[in-house]
Design a protein around this motif. Structure first.
Motif, short mmCIF file in Angstrom:
data_model
loop_
_atom_site.label_atom_id
_atom_site.label_comp_id
_atom_site.label_asym_id
_atom_site.label_seq_id
_atom_site.Cartn_x
_atom_site.Cartn_y
_atom_site.Cartn_z
N ARG A 5 0.81 -1.22 0.00
CA ARG A 5 0.00 0.00 0.00
C ARG A 5 0.84 1.26 0.00
O ARG A 5 0.37 2.33 -0.40
N GLN A 6 2.09 1.15 0.46
CA GLN A 6 2.98 2.31 0.41
C GLN A 6 3.26 2.75 -1.02
O GLN A 6 3.51 3.93 -1.28
N HIS A 7 3.22 1.80 -1.95
CA HIS A 7 3.57 2.10 -3.34
C HIS A 7 2.36 2.43 -4.21
O HIS A 7 2.52 2.68 -5.40
N ILE A 8 1.16 2.41 -3.61
CA ILE A 8 -0.05 2.69 -4.39
C ILE A 8 -0.75 3.91 -3.81
O ILE A 8 -0.97 4.00 -2.61
N GLY A 9 -1.10 4.85 -4.68
CA GLY A 9 -1.87 6.02 -4.27
C GLY A 9 -3.24 5.97 -4.91
O GLY A 9 -3.38 5.52 -6.05
N ILE A 10 -4.26 6.44 -4.18
CA ILE A 10 -5.62 6.38 -4.72
C ILE A 10 -6.35 7.68 -4.46
O ILE A 10 -6.20 8.32 -3.41
N VAL A 11 -7.13 8.08 -5.45
CA VAL A 11 -8.11 9.16 -5.29
C VAL A 11 -9.48 8.48 -5.39
O VAL A 11 -9.92 8.13 -6.47
N PRO A 12 -10.14 8.24 -4.25
CA PRO A 12 -11.38 7.46 -4.27
C PRO A 12 -12.57 8.27 -4.76
O PRO A 12 -12.53 9.50 -4.82
N GLN A 13 -13.62 7.56 -5.09
CA GLN A 13 -14.84 8.21 -5.53
C GLN A 13 -15.49 8.99 -4.40
O GLN A 13 -15.92 10.12 -4.57
N ASP A 14 -15.52 8.39 -3.22
CA ASP A 14 -16.11 9.04 -2.04
C ASP A 14 -14.99 9.38 -1.08
O ASP A 14 -14.53 8.55 -0.31
N ILE A 70 -0.90 13.17 -4.46
CA ILE A 70 0.30 13.75 -5.09
C ILE A 70 1.42 13.81 -4.05
O ILE A 70 2.58 13.49 -4.34
N LEU A 71 1.08 14.21 -2.83
CA LEU A 71 2.08 14.34 -1.77
C LEU A 71 2.66 12.98 -1.38
O LEU A 71 3.82 12.87 -1.02
N LYS A 72 1.85 11.93 -1.48
CA LYS A 72 2.33 10.58 -1.16
C LYS A 72 3.41 10.12 -2.14
O LYS A 72 4.30 9.36 -1.79
N ASN A 73 3.30 10.59 -3.38
CA ASN A 73 4.29 10.28 -4.42
C ASN A 73 4.45 8.77 -4.64
O ASN A 73 5.56 8.23 -4.54
N PRO A 74 3.35 8.06 -4.96
CA PRO A 74 3.43 6.61 -5.13
C PRO A 74 3.92 6.21 -6.52
O PRO A 74 3.93 7.00 -7.45
N SER A 75 4.29 4.95 -6.64
CA SER A 75 4.74 4.43 -7.93
C SER A 75 3.55 4.07 -8.83
O SER A 75 3.66 4.09 -10.05
N ILE A 76 2.44 3.68 -8.21
CA ILE A 76 1.24 3.29 -8.94
C ILE A 76 0.10 4.19 -8.48
O ILE A 76 -0.09 4.40 -7.28
N LEU A 77 -0.66 4.71 -9.45
CA LEU A 77 -1.77 5.61 -9.14
C LEU A 77 -3.09 4.97 -9.55
O LEU A 77 -3.19 4.35 -10.60
N ILE A 78 -4.11 5.14 -8.68
CA ILE A 78 -5.45 4.67 -9.00
C ILE A 78 -6.41 5.84 -8.82
O ILE A 78 -6.40 6.52 -7.79
N PHE A 79 -7.22 6.08 -9.84
CA PHE A 79 -8.22 7.14 -9.80
C PHE A 79 -9.59 6.48 -9.94
O PHE A 79 -9.95 6.01 -11.01
N ASP A 80 -10.33 6.42 -8.83
CA ASP A 80 -11.63 5.76 -8.82
C ASP A 80 -12.71 6.83 -8.94
O ASP A 80 -13.13 7.44 -7.96
N GLU A 81 -13.17 7.05 -10.17
CA GLU A 81 -14.16 8.11 -10.45
C GLU A 81 -13.68 9.44 -9.87
O GLU A 81 -14.43 10.17 -9.22
N ALA A 82 -12.42 9.78 -10.10
CA ALA A 82 -11.79 10.93 -9.44
C ALA A 82 -12.38 12.27 -9.82
O ALA A 82 -12.22 13.25 -9.10
N THR A 83 -13.06 12.35 -10.97
CA THR A 83 -13.62 13.63 -11.41
C THR A 83 -15.14 13.60 -11.46
O THR A 83 -15.76 14.48 -12.04
N SER A 84 -15.74 12.61 -10.82
CA SER A 84 -17.19 12.44 -10.95
C SER A 84 -17.98 13.58 -10.31
O SER A 84 -19.12 13.84 -10.71
N SER A 85 -17.40 14.28 -9.33
CA SER A 85 -18.14 15.35 -8.65
C SER A 85 -17.75 16.74 -9.14
O SER A 85 -18.12 17.73 -8.52
#
Length: 597
Positions: free
Chosen positions: A432-441, A510-525
């Motif tokens: 989880r240290q290497h993965i960053g996520i922007v969740p839907q909620d 962005i601040l976490k600076n991960p190697s893998i990025l996940i955007f889960d409906e990041a622009t839905s709102s």
């Protein structure tokens, strides 16, 4: 039988093994405990010696009243004994205070350690537990559990043990000095008192549990309603919520009434036993004095002994009741500590090493319940540095894939590999240290904007946080606030709009600076203008990184290297935007529908 606040866990009896769990925390400070116990013994020796001084005072005064003696003896001896009485009284208090001071740190440190262990354990438990938990009841059970542990540690050591020591000393003294009859009456009354207290307390323990359960249920209902304040207002269900809460309170009220009535019966029985014992002992002592077999001082001594004995014995009954109640309170907490996470690291789990950031899923299947498969034998690859989008209708399994990648759940079949490393064979933390996520909620802490963004990397400098704010296009919004980045966002971030919360989440990632990025409906709102700004920031931060985008708006992923189209847990199409349009399949249909809208 009572069902606990935790799912799939039942409690059928008091958890006496709690004592074994507490002992290691006690023995961390062995020297302190030794000196505390020494003070405890000295306190009890002094308190048992106290009635002898009273006896000497009374006998001396009685003798001086009946014989002619020098005024000096008549005055100095009694007052000397009174002075000794005062010194012994003072020593009892001082020894007790020293004992409490020495043991205070032991108790506080143990509570700190246990509370920390519970907190860490809660974070180790799997997502399934947290999805099914009742936050209000859980919080209340933990509060009562830690309070119960504090009570157990203090009163077991400083009330039960010294009371038993005092009982042994008093019975021995009565037997040696006044005969077996006095000792037998004392022993019989104590055994009767203890037996009745144990029996009655065992009978009323279920009422304590019922009251606690009702208390937890009403608290859970109240917190759940307040957390969903807006929903209550939307549907004008204030009266419905109040009535539901009142029903819970009515159950609590009835449980408390039963609890109080059972307590009345217990206290009444104890008072009867004490009254009979005191009356019998004093009657026997009065008889002995009237026949000149005992002095008036002996009568006072026995009276003082009985009062001194039954005061802590009466308190022993209270302590025993409270210990039973405390054990009933902490059984859920220790049951929680015994609960094993469904997702655990292997014993020899390695640290995930990211070299390129390639992700590969092989023959992946997953289900929450046996009769409902969510992911059905899918395989795909995300090459290093690629942007791969996953699209599909609601319930197709898109977000489940993200949970599996984070290893919130273990796959039913197949495997997920990151740079060739099976994620089941590496530690969850390193994954989880290497993965960053922007969740839907996006859920934020009830803290400042700055603190919520810095949460992505708590050790980040203020300059790094400001840079993340700029990249997430939050600068203009923050500058419009009176308190700037020190604005408190409210519980769960309720003071911010959905779009503002998502931009905070982007800045945090962005601040976490991960190697893998996940955007889960990041622009839905976001509105169209904000969406374009965020997409620009996403593209910038995702440059040369592997990224997975869960998307509803297909217009946001037209530049993806690969688009995976899912339907009912299966991959039905795969390719880039233009290739999928040319196939004229599900993706093309979804595209045309969104374009027409």
């Amino acid at each position: 039988m009572r069902r606990s606040s935790y799912p799939d866990q039942e409690v059928t009896s008091i958890n006496w093994s709690a004592f074994k769990l507490i002992l290691p925390y006690l023995f961390e400070f062995k020297k302190r405990i030794f000196f505390a116990m020494l003070c405890l013994v000295l306190t009890k020796v002094a308190s048992v010696y106290l009635p002898f001084i009273l006896k000497d005072i009374v006998d001396t005064l009685d003798a001086n009243a009946n014989i002619e003696a020098s005024k000096r003896v008549a005055i100095l001896v009694p007052f000397g004994l009174v002075g000794a009485y005062g010194l012994v009284r003072l020593s009892i208090v001082l020894f007790a205070e020293i004992r409490d001071t020495l043991f205070g740190r032991v108790t506080e440190r143990a509570i700190r350690r246990i509370s920390l262990n519970v907190f860490r354990h809660l974070h180790r438990l799997d997502l399934d537990f947290h999805l099914n938990r009742q936050t209000g009841g859980l919080s209340r059970d933990i509060d009562r559990g830690t309070s119960g542990i504090s009570f157990l540690m203090r009163f077991m050591v400083f009330n039960i043990v010294p009371t038993l020591l005092e009982i042994i000393m008093v019975i021995s003294i009565l037997f040696i000095n006044y005969g077996i009859l006095f000792a037998l009456i004392t022993l019989a009354s104590i055994l009767a008192y203890v037996a009745f207290s144990v029996y009655a307390t065992e009978r009323r323990t279920r009422y304590v549990r019922e009251a606690n359960q009702a208390d937890s249920s009403s608290n859970t209902r109240a917190i759940d309603s307040l957390l969903n304040y807006e929903t209550v207002k939307y549907f004008t269900n204030e009266d419905y919520e109040a009535n539901s809460y009142d029903k819970q309170l009515a159950t609590w009220e009835q449980a408390k009434i039963k609890n109080r009535l059972s307590l009345f019966a217990l206290n009444g029985g104890q008072a009867f036993i004490i009254a009979m014992a005191m009356t019998s002992m004093l009657a026997l002592a009065a008889y002995q004095v009237s026949h000149e077999k005992m002095t008036l001082g002996d009568f006072v001594l026995i009276n003082a002994f009985m009062m001194q004995l039954f005061m802590p014995l009466n308190f022993l009954g209270f302590v025993y009741r409270e210990i039973k109640g405390s054990l009933a309170n902490i059984e859920n907490m220790f049951g929680l500590l015994d609960r094993k996470p469904k997702v655990e690291d292997d014993e020899n789990a390695a640290q995930l090493v990211i070299k390129q950031g390639q992700i590969e899923a092989k023959r992946l299947s997953f289900h929450y319940q046996q009769d409902r498969e969510i992911i059905k034998d899918i395989s795909f690859k995300v090459n290093a540095g690629e942007k791969v989008a996953i699209v599909g209708k609601s319930g197709s399994g898109k977000s489940t894939l993200v949970k599996l990648l984070f290893r919130f759940y273990d796959v039913t079949q197949g495997e997920i590999r990151v740079d060739g490393q099976n994620i089941k064979e590496v530690s969850q933390q390193s994954l989880r240290q290497h993965i960053g996520i922007v969740p839907q909620d996006t859920v934020l802490f009830n803290d400042t904007l700055f603190a919520n963004i810095q949460y992505g990397n708590p050790s980040a400098s203020k300059e790094a946080v400001q840079q993340a704010i700029e990249m997430a296009h939050l600068t203009e919004f923050i500058d419009s606030l009176p308190q700037k980045e020190q604005t408190v966002v409210g519980e769960r971030g309720l003071k911010l709009s959905g779009g503002e919360k998502q931009r905070v989440a982007i800045a945090r990632t962005i601040l976490k600076n991960p190697s893998i990025l996940i955007f889960d409906e990041a622009t839905s709102s976001l509105d169209s203008q904000s969406e374009q700004a965020i997409l620009s920031a996403i593209n910038e931060v995702a440059k040369d990184r592997t990224s997975i985008v869960i998307a509803h708006r297909l217009s946001t992923i037209v530049d993806a290297d690969n688009i995976i189209v899912m339907q009912q847990g299966e991959i039905v199409e795969q390719g880039n935007h233009q290739a999928l349009l040319n196939q004229k399949g599900l993706y093309a249909t979804m595209w045309q529908l969104q374009q027409s809208e």
